[in-house]
Design a protein around this motif. Structure first.
Motif, PDB file in Angstrom:
ATOM      1  N   GLU A 169      36.318  21.106  -8.204  1.00 15.14           N
ATOM      2  CA  GLU A 169      37.251  22.071  -8.785  1.00 15.14           C
ATOM      3  C   GLU A 169      38.704  21.588  -8.757  1.00 15.14           C
ATOM      4  O   GLU A 169      39.608  22.358  -9.042  1.00 15.14           O
ATOM      5  N   ASN A 170      38.897  20.335  -8.348  1.00 10.79           N
ATOM      6  CA  ASN A 170      40.237  19.746  -8.305  1.00 10.79           C
ATOM      7  C   ASN A 170      41.210  20.604  -7.492  1.00 10.79           C
ATOM      8  O   ASN A 170      42.324  20.899  -7.922  1.00 10.79           O
ATOM      9  N   MET A 171      40.767  20.991  -6.313  1.00 10.96           N
ATOM     10  CA  MET A 171      41.591  21.822  -5.437  1.00 10.96           C
ATOM     11  C   MET A 171      42.536  20.939  -4.637  1.00 10.96           C
ATOM     12  O   MET A 171      42.237  19.768  -4.365  1.00 10.96           O
ATOM     13  N   ALA A 172      43.668  21.490  -4.246  1.00 12.49           N
ATOM     14  CA  ALA A 172      44.608  20.780  -3.374  1.00 12.49           C
ATOM     15  C   ALA A 172      44.184  21.005  -1.928  1.00 12.49           C
ATOM     16  O   ALA A 172      43.565  22.026  -1.602  1.00 12.49           O
ATOM     17  N   CYS A 173      44.518  20.077  -1.062  1.00  9.97           N
ATOM     18  CA  CYS A 173      44.164  20.187   0.361  1.00  9.97           C
ATOM     19  C   CYS A 173      44.632  21.521   0.947  1.00  9.97           C
ATOM     20  O   CYS A 173      43.927  22.163   1.714  1.00  9.97           O
ATOM     21  N   ILE A 174      45.855  21.927   0.569  1.00  8.01           N
ATOM     22  CA  ILE A 174      46.467  23.125   1.137  1.00  8.01           C
ATOM     23  C   ILE A 174      45.697  24.389   0.780  1.00  8.01           C
ATOM     24  O   ILE A 174      45.834  25.411   1.458  1.00  8.01           O
ATOM     25  N   ASP A 175      44.857  24.345  -0.261  1.00  9.71           N
ATOM     26  CA  ASP A 175      44.073  25.521  -0.618  1.00  9.71           C
ATOM     27  C   ASP A 175      43.203  25.989   0.547  1.00  9.71           C
ATOM     28  O   ASP A 175      42.990  27.191   0.727  1.00  9.71           O
ATOM     29  N   CYS A 176      42.671  25.059   1.311  1.00 11.94           N
ATOM     30  CA  CYS A 176      41.816  25.411   2.452  1.00 11.94           C
ATOM     31  C   CYS A 176      42.475  25.126   3.796  1.00 11.94           C
ATOM     32  O   CYS A 176      42.277  25.863   4.754  1.00 11.94           O
ATOM     33  N   HIS A 177      43.204  24.029   3.876  1.00 12.26           N
ATOM     34  CA  HIS A 177      43.771  23.598   5.154  1.00 12.26           C
ATOM     35  C   HIS A 177      45.217  24.066   5.281  1.00 12.26           C
ATOM     36  O   HIS A 177      46.158  23.337   4.975  1.00 12.26           O
ATOM     37  N   TYR A 178      45.391  25.297   5.712  1.00 10.72           N
ATOM     38  CA  TYR A 178      46.726  25.824   5.975  1.00 10.72           C
ATOM     39  C   TYR A 178      46.692  26.515   7.327  1.00 10.72           C
ATOM     40  O   TYR A 178      45.633  26.761   7.882  1.00 10.72           O
ATOM     41  N   ALA A 179      47.844  26.766   7.879  1.00  8.86           N
ATOM     42  CA  ALA A 179      47.958  27.354   9.215  1.00  8.86           C
ATOM     43  C   ALA A 179      47.288  26.469  10.266  1.00  8.86           C
ATOM     44  O   ALA A 179      46.722  26.959  11.231  1.00  8.86           O
ATOM     45  N   ILE A 180      47.350  25.146  10.066  1.00  6.96           N
ATOM     46  CA  ILE A 180      46.814  24.231  11.076  1.00  6.96           C
ATOM     47  C   ILE A 180      47.922  23.631  11.931  1.00  6.96           C
ATOM     48  O   ILE A 180      47.650  23.069  12.980  1.00  6.96           O
ATOM     49  N   ALA A 181      49.152  23.767  11.495  1.00  6.65           N
ATOM     50  CA  ALA A 181      50.279  23.288  12.297  1.00  6.65           C
ATOM     51  C   ALA A 181      51.286  24.401  12.555  1.00  6.65           C
ATOM     52  O   ALA A 181      52.171  24.256  13.386  1.00  6.65           O
ATOM     53  N   HIS A 182      51.159  25.500  11.829  1.00  4.59           N
ATOM     54  CA  HIS A 182      52.051  26.657  11.984  1.00  4.59           C
ATOM     55  C   HIS A 182      51.210  27.918  12.006  1.00  4.59           C
ATOM     56  O   HIS A 182      50.096  27.935  11.491  1.00  4.59           O
ATOM     57  N   ALA A 183      51.754  28.973  12.566  1.00  7.26           N
ATOM     58  CA  ALA A 183      51.048  30.250  12.592  1.00  7.26           C
ATOM     59  C   ALA A 183      50.841  30.755  11.162  1.00  7.26           C
ATOM     60  O   ALA A 183      51.702  30.560  10.306  1.00  7.26           O
ATOM     61  N   GLU A 184      49.706  31.378  10.936  1.00 10.81           N
ATOM     62  CA  GLU A 184      49.418  31.904   9.599  1.00 10.81           C
ATOM     63  C   GLU A 184      50.289  33.123   9.337  1.00 10.81           C
ATOM     64  O   GLU A 184      50.332  34.050  10.139  1.00 10.81           O
ATOM     65  N   PRO A 185      50.990  33.118   8.213  1.00 13.86           N
ATOM     66  CA  PRO A 185      51.871  34.258   7.925  1.00 13.86           C
ATOM     67  C   PRO A 185      51.079  35.482   7.469  1.00 13.86           C
ATOM     68  O   PRO A 185      50.008  35.361   6.889  1.00 13.86           O
ATOM     69  N   GLU A 186      51.632  36.646   7.761  1.00 11.32           N
ATOM     70  CA  GLU A 186      51.045  37.882   7.272  1.00 11.32           C
ATOM     71  C   GLU A 186      51.838  38.318   6.052  1.00 11.32           C
ATOM     72  O   GLU A 186      52.974  37.930   5.870  1.00 11.32           O
ATOM     73  N   GLY A 187      51.203  39.120   5.209  1.00  9.76           N
ATOM     74  CA  GLY A 187      51.976  39.684   4.121  1.00  9.76           C
ATOM     75  C   GLY A 187      51.451  39.419   2.728  1.00  9.76           C
ATOM     76  O   GLY A 187      52.005  39.922   1.766  1.00  9.76           O
ATOM     77  N   GLY A 188      50.417  38.651   2.577  1.00 10.76           N
ATOM     78  CA  GLY A 188      49.952  38.405   1.223  1.00 10.76           C
ATOM     79  C   GLY A 188      48.793  37.441   1.184  1.00 10.76           C
ATOM     80  O   GLY A 188      48.264  37.037   2.216  1.00 10.76           O
ATOM     81  N   PRO A 189      48.438  37.029  -0.023  1.00  8.11           N
ATOM     82  CA  PRO A 189      47.301  36.113  -0.187  1.00  8.11           C
ATOM     83  C   PRO A 189      47.615  34.713   0.329  1.00  8.11           C
ATOM     84  O   PRO A 189      48.781  34.339   0.474  1.00  8.11           O
ATOM     85  N   GLY A 190      46.571  33.954   0.584  1.00  5.36           N
ATOM     86  CA  GLY A 190      46.727  32.572   1.000  1.00  5.36           C
ATOM     87  C   GLY A 190      46.940  31.657  -0.197  1.00  5.36           C
ATOM     88  O   GLY A 190      47.000  32.115  -1.338  1.00  5.36           O
ATOM     89  N   PRO A 191      47.025  30.361   0.036  1.00  2.97           N
ATOM     90  CA  PRO A 191      47.330  29.430  -1.047  1.00  2.97           C
ATOM     91  C   PRO A 191      46.288  29.394  -2.162  1.00  2.97           C
ATOM     92  O   PRO A 191      46.632  29.163  -3.315  1.00  2.97           O
ATOM     93  N   GLN A 192      45.006  29.634  -1.863  1.00  2.00           N
ATOM     94  CA  GLN A 192      43.986  29.587  -2.908  1.00  2.00           C
ATOM     95  C   GLN A 192      44.234  30.637  -3.989  1.00  2.00           C
ATOM     96  O   GLN A 192      43.951  30.415  -5.161  1.00  2.00           O
ATOM     97  N   GLU A 193      44.777  31.776  -3.588  1.00  2.00           N
ATOM     98  CA  GLU A 193      44.987  32.868  -4.537  1.00  2.00           C
ATOM     99  C   GLU A 193      46.303  32.759  -5.305  1.00  2.00           C
ATOM    100  O   GLU A 193      46.543  33.528  -6.218  1.00  2.00           O
ATOM    101  N   LEU A 194      47.163  31.837  -4.925  1.00  2.66           N
ATOM    102  CA  LEU A 194      48.471  31.712  -5.592  1.00  2.66           C
ATOM    103  C   LEU A 194      48.320  31.135  -6.983  1.00  2.66           C
ATOM    104  O   LEU A 194      47.585  30.157  -7.184  1.00  2.66           O
ATOM    105  N   GLU A 195      49.009  31.707  -7.922  1.00  5.09           N
ATOM    106  CA  GLU A 195      49.078  31.167  -9.286  1.00  5.09           C
ATOM    107  C   GLU A 195      50.250  30.196  -9.336  1.00  5.09           C
ATOM    108  O   GLU A 195      51.376  30.579  -9.053  1.00  5.09           O
ATOM    109  N   VAL A 196      49.970  28.944  -9.653  1.00  3.50           N
ATOM    110  CA  VAL A 196      51.022  27.933  -9.712  1.00  3.50           C
ATOM    111  C   VAL A 196      51.200  27.502 -11.156  1.00  3.50           C
ATOM    112  O   VAL A 196      50.235  27.145 -11.828  1.00  3.50           O
ATOM    113  N   HIS A 197      52.437  27.521 -11.627  1.00  4.59           N
ATOM    114  CA  HIS A 197      52.723  27.155 -13.031  1.00  4.59           C
ATOM    115  C   HIS A 197      53.509  25.879 -13.078  1.00  4.59           C
ATOM    116  O   HIS A 197      54.308  25.565 -12.304  1.00  4.59           O
TER     117      HIS A 197
END
Length: 197
Positions: A169-197
């Motif tokens: 699916e040509n996903m970026a690493c950050i789509d799955c591997h986030y919050a591995i060096a910093h605390a996961e933020p609260e408040g919204g969707p993760g990187p997989q759900e972000l629309e990038v233009h």
């Protein structure tokens, strides 16, 4: 055009010796500028600088300490710069120029100068980094991690399936591997759900 420039310089400098002196001074000034800029890029591209230049970054360093990117079985360590700054070329220069926004926030607006303000903006800052990493196809991750070099026999079956899906699916690493060096933020969707233009 070159001939006209040389004639103009010769007229201003008077003699051939004067022209050579002006050219030598220009070359030394240019070399000095390049050396100063390179030194600045190197000095601002270290973990020590990132973690100490702005007291806000001490929050990040504290939560990074002890993570898999800090301490692991292989002894390979990723620092702030390894994940957040391109290594060379035009992307490096653009990232350094973009860092002026961080300086504005540090010195002028003081938008994250307390742990409480930092936490309030954590999700907004995370989205900015996630978006950047998705647009660059996780370029900084891929300096150390290469999908083709993953030893599938060493990976769990679940990891094998997920990495294959990421490839397909040509996903970026950050789509799955986030919050591995910093605390996961609260408040919204993760990187997989972000629309990038």
């Amino acid at each position: 055009m070159i001939r006209r420039t040389v004639d103009w310089l010769r007229a201003r400098c008077g003699t051939r010796r004067g022209l050579l002196l002006v050219l030598a001074i220009g070359m030394m000034a240019g070399f000095g500028f390049v050396a100063a800029a390179s030194t600045g890029l190197m000095l601002t591209g270290t973990e020590e600088f990132c973690a100490s230049a702005c007291h806000e970054m001490t929050y990040n360093r504290d939560e990074y300490t002890g993570t898999i990117h800090d301490v692991n079985r292989t002894g390979v360590r990723a620092t702030c710069v390894d994940c957040h700054v391109p290594r060379t070329g035009i992307p490096l220069y653009f990232r350094k120029i973009n860092a002026a926004r961080d300086l504005w926030g540090h010195f002028v607006t003081k938008s994250i100068d307390t742990p409480e303000k930092f936490e309030a903006k954590r999700y907004e800052m995370a989205v900015r980094v996630w978006t950047y990493m998705k647009k660059s196809d996780s370029r900084e991750c891929k300096v150390c991690h290469t999908m083709d070099k993953i030893d599938l026999e060493q990976s769990s079956e679940k990891a094998q399936r997920r990495h294959q899906k990421a490839k397909d699916e040509n996903m970026a690493c950050i789509d799955c591997h986030y919050a591995i060096a910093h605390a996961e933020p609260e408040g919204g969707p993760g990187p997989q759900e972000l629309e990038v233009h």
